[in-house]
Design a protein around this motif. Structure first.
Motif, PDB file in Angstrom:
ATOM      1  N   THR A  86       1.884   4.238   4.294  1.00 38.43           N
ATOM      2  CA  THR A  86       1.247   5.346   3.352  1.00 38.43           C
ATOM      3  C   THR A  86       2.061   4.177   1.984  1.00 38.43           C
ATOM      4  O   THR A  86       3.320   4.401   1.545  1.00 38.43           O
ATOM      5  N   LEU A  87       1.742   3.283   1.423  1.00 34.98           N
ATOM      6  CA  LEU A  87       2.254   2.390  -0.309  1.00 34.98           C
ATOM      7  C   LEU A  87       1.571   3.039  -0.661  1.00 34.98           C
ATOM      8  O   LEU A  87       0.068   3.623  -1.298  1.00 34.98           O
ATOM      9  N   THR A  88       2.043   3.950  -2.214  1.00 37.82           N
ATOM     10  CA  THR A  88       1.743   4.485  -2.914  1.00 37.82           C
ATOM     11  C   THR A  88       1.842   3.857  -4.603  1.00 37.82           C
ATOM     12  O   THR A  88       3.427   3.090  -4.294  1.00 37.82           O
ATOM     13  N   LEU A  89       1.309   3.453  -5.154  1.00 35.35           N
ATOM     14  CA  LEU A  89       2.209   3.424  -6.847  1.00 35.35           C
ATOM     15  C   LEU A  89       1.870   3.497  -7.865  1.00 35.35           C
ATOM     16  O   LEU A  89       0.631   4.644  -8.151  1.00 35.35           O
ATOM     17  N   ASP A  90       2.878   4.318  -8.366  1.00 30.81           N
ATOM     18  CA  ASP A  90       2.440   5.255  -9.464  1.00 30.81           C
ATOM     19  C   ASP A  90       3.619   4.777 -10.589  1.00 30.81           C
ATOM     20  O   ASP A  90       4.287   3.764 -10.817  1.00 30.81           O
ATOM     21  N   ALA A 120       5.531   0.559 -16.400  1.00 26.61           N
ATOM     22  CA  ALA A 120       5.566   0.050 -15.193  1.00 26.61           C
ATOM     23  C   ALA A 120       5.026   0.765 -13.901  1.00 26.61           C
ATOM     24  O   ALA A 120       4.775   1.516 -13.641  1.00 26.61           O
ATOM     25  N   LEU A 121       5.788  -0.220 -12.926  1.00 28.01           N
ATOM     26  CA  LEU A 121       4.889   0.684 -11.291  1.00 28.01           C
ATOM     27  C   LEU A 121       5.876   0.888 -10.229  1.00 28.01           C
ATOM     28  O   LEU A 121       6.873  -0.100 -10.414  1.00 28.01           O
ATOM     29  N   VAL A 122       6.280   1.880 -10.038  1.00 25.62           N
ATOM     30  CA  VAL A 122       6.851   1.591  -9.011  1.00 25.62           C
ATOM     31  C   VAL A 122       6.388   2.412  -7.669  1.00 25.62           C
ATOM     32  O   VAL A 122       5.228   3.327  -7.203  1.00 25.62           O
ATOM     33  N   LEU A 123       6.928   1.436  -6.511  1.00 26.87           N
ATOM     34  CA  LEU A 123       6.326   1.749  -5.155  1.00 26.87           C
ATOM     35  C   LEU A 123       6.716   2.371  -3.959  1.00 26.87           C
ATOM     36  O   LEU A 123       8.394   2.292  -4.267  1.00 26.87           O
ATOM     37  N   HIS A 124       6.755   3.106  -3.273  1.00 24.36           N
ATOM     38  CA  HIS A 124       7.418   3.811  -2.440  1.00 24.36           C
ATOM     39  C   HIS A 124       6.372   3.742  -1.085  1.00 24.36           C
ATOM     40  O   HIS A 124       4.842   3.510  -1.183  1.00 24.36           O
ATOM     41  N   LEU A 125       6.882   3.472   0.107  1.00 25.69           N
ATOM     42  CA  LEU A 125       6.395   3.579   1.204  1.00 25.69           C
ATOM     43  C   LEU A 125       6.647   4.603   1.890  1.00 25.69           C
ATOM     44  O   LEU A 125       8.483   4.925   2.736  1.00 25.69           O
ATOM     45  N   GLU A 182      10.509   2.037  -2.781  1.00 27.51           N
ATOM     46  CA  GLU A 182      10.177   0.186  -1.842  1.00 27.51           C
ATOM     47  C   GLU A 182      10.478  -0.391  -3.264  1.00 27.51           C
ATOM     48  O   GLU A 182      10.700  -1.954  -2.662  1.00 27.51           O
ATOM     49  N   GLY A 183       9.912  -0.525  -3.914  1.00 24.98           N
ATOM     50  CA  GLY A 183      10.311  -1.409  -5.174  1.00 24.98           C
ATOM     51  C   GLY A 183       9.681  -1.043  -6.449  1.00 24.98           C
ATOM     52  O   GLY A 183       8.809  -0.116  -6.753  1.00 24.98           O
ATOM     53  N   VAL A 187      16.694   3.913 -11.180  1.00 21.49           N
ATOM     54  CA  VAL A 187      15.108   3.718 -11.458  1.00 21.49           C
ATOM     55  C   VAL A 187      14.463   4.976 -10.726  1.00 21.49           C
ATOM     56  O   VAL A 187      13.706   5.512 -10.790  1.00 21.49           O
ATOM     57  N   GLU A 188      15.986   6.127 -10.480  1.00 17.10           N
ATOM     58  CA  GLU A 188      15.349   7.758  -9.762  1.00 17.10           C
ATOM     59  C   GLU A 188      15.664   8.002 -10.821  1.00 17.10           C
ATOM     60  O   GLU A 188      15.689   9.631 -10.583  1.00 17.10           O
TER      61      GLU A 188
END
Length: 298
Positions: A239-243, A252-257, A262-263, A289-290
């Motif tokens: 499950t890929l999320t863009l927040d 910006a967007l942070v991606l989590h898998l 994720e990036g 970034v966290e």
């Protein structure tokens, strides 16, 4: 050095630490290297006879600049051996950074990449003059040049940057709106909606550092970029999320898998369309970034 002198030196260093980090990061584009520069600055600062220092802030910036210049020269060798495109390290920043228009612009990924095309001395002079508004004599002392030479370097660097930076300042609100549309297009796999957001000459740079899968060269053109993004996200195993987030003072967007980082994606937006997409995947560049990094121009 006496305990009292050490305490005074420590107090001054702590008071200016956020400024020194910001100077080093603007010059290096790497938080990890900026932290190393601050450590080197501290080690030199505690050996200075505080009685001979008239302006602690200027003196500390001078040490930081010199250490950053040394680090820049070693970084250039690392970048030559780097796998794929090298992108600056993204920093999660507090809302006050975004509210400072000058600071946010100077730290945008688009401008940081322009600064990468300057020589080390040009970059130092540009950053100290244009970003932090230091005087020519202060800069001259930091880069071991005459004030007259610094004026010439500053003028040359400014022309170089102005020719390559975005022609118009884009508001955070406009960038955020574009990112919301981008986010929706990726989530729904809507290629046409994505193509509508991309300028014909858009450039995508992906930084995996040889650790994460990424394009080894910049991808140019709306169709190629759009298909690369939709194809890549469609193949995600999980499950890929863009927040939405704020990186380097800009939306910006942070991606989590599956919940794992994720990036980070940042953009260059002009005339309501994306002309630059910068995707940092290298885990070594995602350590800031966290939690927010405090930055300041003063």
């Amino acid at each position: 050095m006496s305990d009292q002198a050490t305490d005074q030196a420590t107090e001054a260093f702590v008071a200016h630490r956020n400024l020194l980090f910001t100077v080093a990061y603007e010059m290096l584009g790497s938080a990890a290297d900026a932290e190393d520069v601050l450590q080197e600055t501290w080690l030199r600062w505690v050996k200075v006879d505080q009685g001979q220092v008239r302006d602690q802030r200027a003196y500390l910036v001078r040490i930081t600049t010199r250490q950053s210049l040394n680090r820049l020269r070693t970084m250039s060798r690392r970048k030559e051996a780097y796998v794929g495109p090298w992108l600056p390290e993204p920093l999660l920043t507090a809302p006050d950074v975004a509210e400072d228009v000058d600071l946010a612009e100077s730290m945008s990924m688009a401008l940081m990449l322009v600064l990468e095309t300057l020589s080390p001395t040009e970059r130092a002079v540009f950053v100290l003059r244009e970003v932090f508004d230091f005087g020519y004599e202060e800069i001259a002392a930091a880069v071991d040049k005459t004030p007259a030479a610094v004026r010439q370097i500053a003028s040359r660097a400014r022309r170089h940057v102005d020719a390559r930076r975005p022609r118009e300042a884009v508001s955070a609100g406009e960038t955020r709106a574009v990112l919301e549309s981008f986010q929706h297009a990726v989530h729904t796999g809507d290629l046409q909606r994505l193509l509508d957001l991309l300028a014909p000459e858009v450039v995508l740079m992906t930084d995996g550092g040889g650790v994460k899968q990424a394009a080894r060269r910049p991808i140019v053109g709306a169709d190629k970029v759009g298909r690369y993004i939709i194809g890549g996200t469609g193949k995600a195993e999980g499950t890929l999320t863009l927040d939405h987030t704020v990186v380097n003072g800009n939306p910006a967007l942070v991606l989590h898998l599956d919940g794992e980082l994720e990036g980070v994606i940042t953009t260059r937006v002009e005339n309501g369309r994306i002309t630059g997409l910068y995707y940092v995947r290298n885990p070594e560049k995602l350590t800031h970034v966290e939690s927010e990094t405090p930055l300041t121009l003063r």
